[in-house]
Write a protein that holds these residues in place. Sequence first.
Motif, PDB file in Angstrom:
ATOM      1  N   GLU A   1       0.815  -1.142  -0.118  1.00 39.85           N
ATOM      2  CA  GLU A   1       0.108   0.065  -0.017  1.00 39.85           C
ATOM      3  C   GLU A   1       0.913   1.107   0.028  1.00 39.85           C
ATOM      4  O   GLU A   1       1.866   1.220   0.911  1.00 39.85           O
ATOM      5  N   PHE A   2       0.785   2.181  -0.962  1.00 42.19           N
ATOM      6  CA  PHE A   2       1.333   3.429  -0.899  1.00 42.19           C
ATOM      7  C   PHE A   2       1.097   4.285   0.226  1.00 42.19           C
ATOM      8  O   PHE A   2      -0.242   4.721   0.222  1.00 42.19           O
ATOM      9  N   LYS A   3       1.787   4.710   1.114  1.00 45.26           N
ATOM     10  CA  LYS A   3       1.590   5.511   2.214  1.00 45.26           C
ATOM     11  C   LYS A   3       2.702   6.720   2.290  1.00 45.26           C
ATOM     12  O   LYS A   3       2.196   7.826   2.395  1.00 45.26           O
ATOM     13  N   SER A   4       3.962   6.676   1.666  1.00 43.32           N
ATOM     14  CA  SER A   4       4.737   7.757   1.269  1.00 43.32           C
ATOM     15  C   SER A   4       5.925   7.150   0.422  1.00 43.32           C
ATOM     16  O   SER A   4       5.883   6.188  -0.004  1.00 43.32           O
ATOM     17  N   VAL A   5       6.546   8.184   0.005  1.00 44.19           N
ATOM     18  CA  VAL A   5       7.512   8.000  -1.101  1.00 44.19           C
ATOM     19  C   VAL A   5       8.812   6.921  -0.239  1.00 44.19           C
ATOM     20  O   VAL A   5       9.512   6.375  -0.946  1.00 44.19           O
ATOM     21  N   LEU A   6       9.044   7.321   0.936  1.00 42.77           N
ATOM     22  CA  LEU A   6      10.094   6.614   1.751  1.00 42.77           C
ATOM     23  C   LEU A   6       9.783   5.019   2.010  1.00 42.77           C
ATOM     24  O   LEU A   6      10.822   4.185   1.639  1.00 42.77           O
ATOM     25  N   ALA A   7       8.679   4.493   2.319  1.00 48.97           N
ATOM     26  CA  ALA A   7       8.410   3.333   2.315  1.00 48.97           C
ATOM     27  C   ALA A   7       7.016   2.797   2.271  1.00 48.97           C
ATOM     28  O   ALA A   7       6.185   3.591   2.699  1.00 48.97           O
ATOM     29  N   PRO A   8       6.846   2.024   1.538  1.00 48.59           N
ATOM     30  CA  PRO A   8       5.186   1.323   1.389  1.00 48.59           C
ATOM     31  C   PRO A   8       4.917   0.523   2.632  1.00 48.59           C
ATOM     32  O   PRO A   8       5.783   0.153   3.515  1.00 48.59           O
ATOM     33  N   THR A   9       3.682   0.197   2.765  1.00 45.03           N
ATOM     34  CA  THR A   9       3.205  -0.453   3.957  1.00 45.03           C
ATOM     35  C   THR A   9       2.667  -1.942   3.310  1.00 45.03           C
ATOM     36  O   THR A   9       1.955  -1.865   2.451  1.00 45.03           O
ATOM     37  N   LEU A  10       3.191  -2.893   3.969  1.00 44.22           N
ATOM     38  CA  LEU A  10       2.813  -4.352   3.360  1.00 44.22           C
ATOM     39  C   LEU A  10       1.618  -4.606   3.980  1.00 44.22           C
ATOM     40  O   LEU A  10       1.138  -4.363   5.049  1.00 44.22           O
ATOM     41  N   LYS A  11       0.751  -4.945   3.135  1.00 46.69           N
ATOM     42  CA  LYS A  11      -0.675  -5.326   3.523  1.00 46.69           C
ATOM     43  C   LYS A  11      -1.238  -6.874   3.188  1.00 46.69           C
ATOM     44  O   LYS A  11      -0.753  -7.211   2.243  1.00 46.69           O
ATOM     45  N   LYS A  12      -2.199  -7.306   4.157  1.00 45.63           N
ATOM     46  CA  LYS A  12      -2.642  -8.617   3.679  1.00 45.63           C
ATOM     47  C   LYS A  12      -4.114  -8.545   4.141  1.00 45.63           C
ATOM     48  O   LYS A  12      -4.356  -8.271   5.171  1.00 45.63           O
ATOM     49  N   GLU A  13      -4.932  -8.605   3.239  1.00 39.72           N
ATOM     50  CA  GLU A  13      -6.537  -8.375   3.329  1.00 39.72           C
ATOM     51  C   GLU A  13      -7.320  -9.440   2.725  1.00 39.72           C
ATOM     52  O   GLU A  13      -6.980 -10.094   1.646  1.00 39.72           O
ATOM     53  N   VAL A  14      -8.315  -9.810   3.330  1.00 39.13           N
ATOM     54  CA  VAL A  14      -9.085 -10.873   2.935  1.00 39.13           C
ATOM     55  C   VAL A  14     -10.091 -10.482   1.959  1.00 39.13           C
ATOM     56  O   VAL A  14     -10.839  -9.420   2.082  1.00 39.13           O
TER      57      VAL A  14
END
Length: 297
Positions: free
Chosen positions: A178-191
């Motif tokens: 998931e795009f949160k900021s330019v520096l680091a994305p957020t790893l996501k796991k969704e059902v």
Amino acid sequence: MATLKDIRTRISSIKSTQQVTKAMKMVSAAKLRRAQDAAIQARPYAAKLKEMLGSLSTRVDTSLNPLLSARDDVRNVLVVLITSDRGLCGAFNANIIKLANKVITEEYGDLHRDGRVELLCAGTKGYDYFRKRGFAVEKSYPGVFQNLHFGVAKEIVEYASEKYLNGEVDRVIVVYNEFKSVLAPTLKKEVLLPISPEQDEGQEKSSGSSSDYIYEPSPSSIIDVLVPKNLNTQLWGMMLESNAADHAARMTAMDSATENAKELLRVLNISYNRARQAAITTELSEIVAGAEALQAE
């Protein structure tokens, strides 16, 4: 010790690499702007659609729509993995592949050992990794981000929904960045399936919003239309988020590579100047020694 020619060759090579990384950074920055705008613009529509589905689910019997009915016994799982098509983006792909591998081998380890975990890969990097390691990759979309369009998300949702309705899988999970900021994305796991609108209902109650609507022709008819539309929109949003995070990670990686090349050039230039000075000093010493030898004769 490296000769002057070796150092000059290496300096020239690093300068060429630096030009490439700088150009790739600029290209990724331009693409990031468009990808970021697309991801941000898709969020309100997806959120409102999910909210409407949650509101409608309180007025109808969710068991009438099998995509809203959760199964107590999960025997088969489909994992949808979204990665990029290219490398040179730092740990972007490695991190999301690591999370997907953890979900498959640890969270659903027993099912995986029995061959009950299937994998759908959107993006070349995830497909290459799991295919080489013998995982059950049932379907893949390599090169999908070269020409990203809504039809791909719709096709994946249709495939996953059909397997869920036929009882071939009991849960569909999407793993993405998931795009949160330019520096680091957020790893996501969704059902993704089954849909759980109860969560949105709880959020609506906690926020104090209790709006009521009149639905035509009926809530049950509308929910049958909203369910596939919601699934398509949610997955499309995930793909847009991953695409934006990919460009951000590549831009950051190329910026770091350019700065590293700059620092390496500085060190090599110092080494080159020292080697050249040592060579000049050696030549002068030989000339002086030769002149003194001639005078001694």
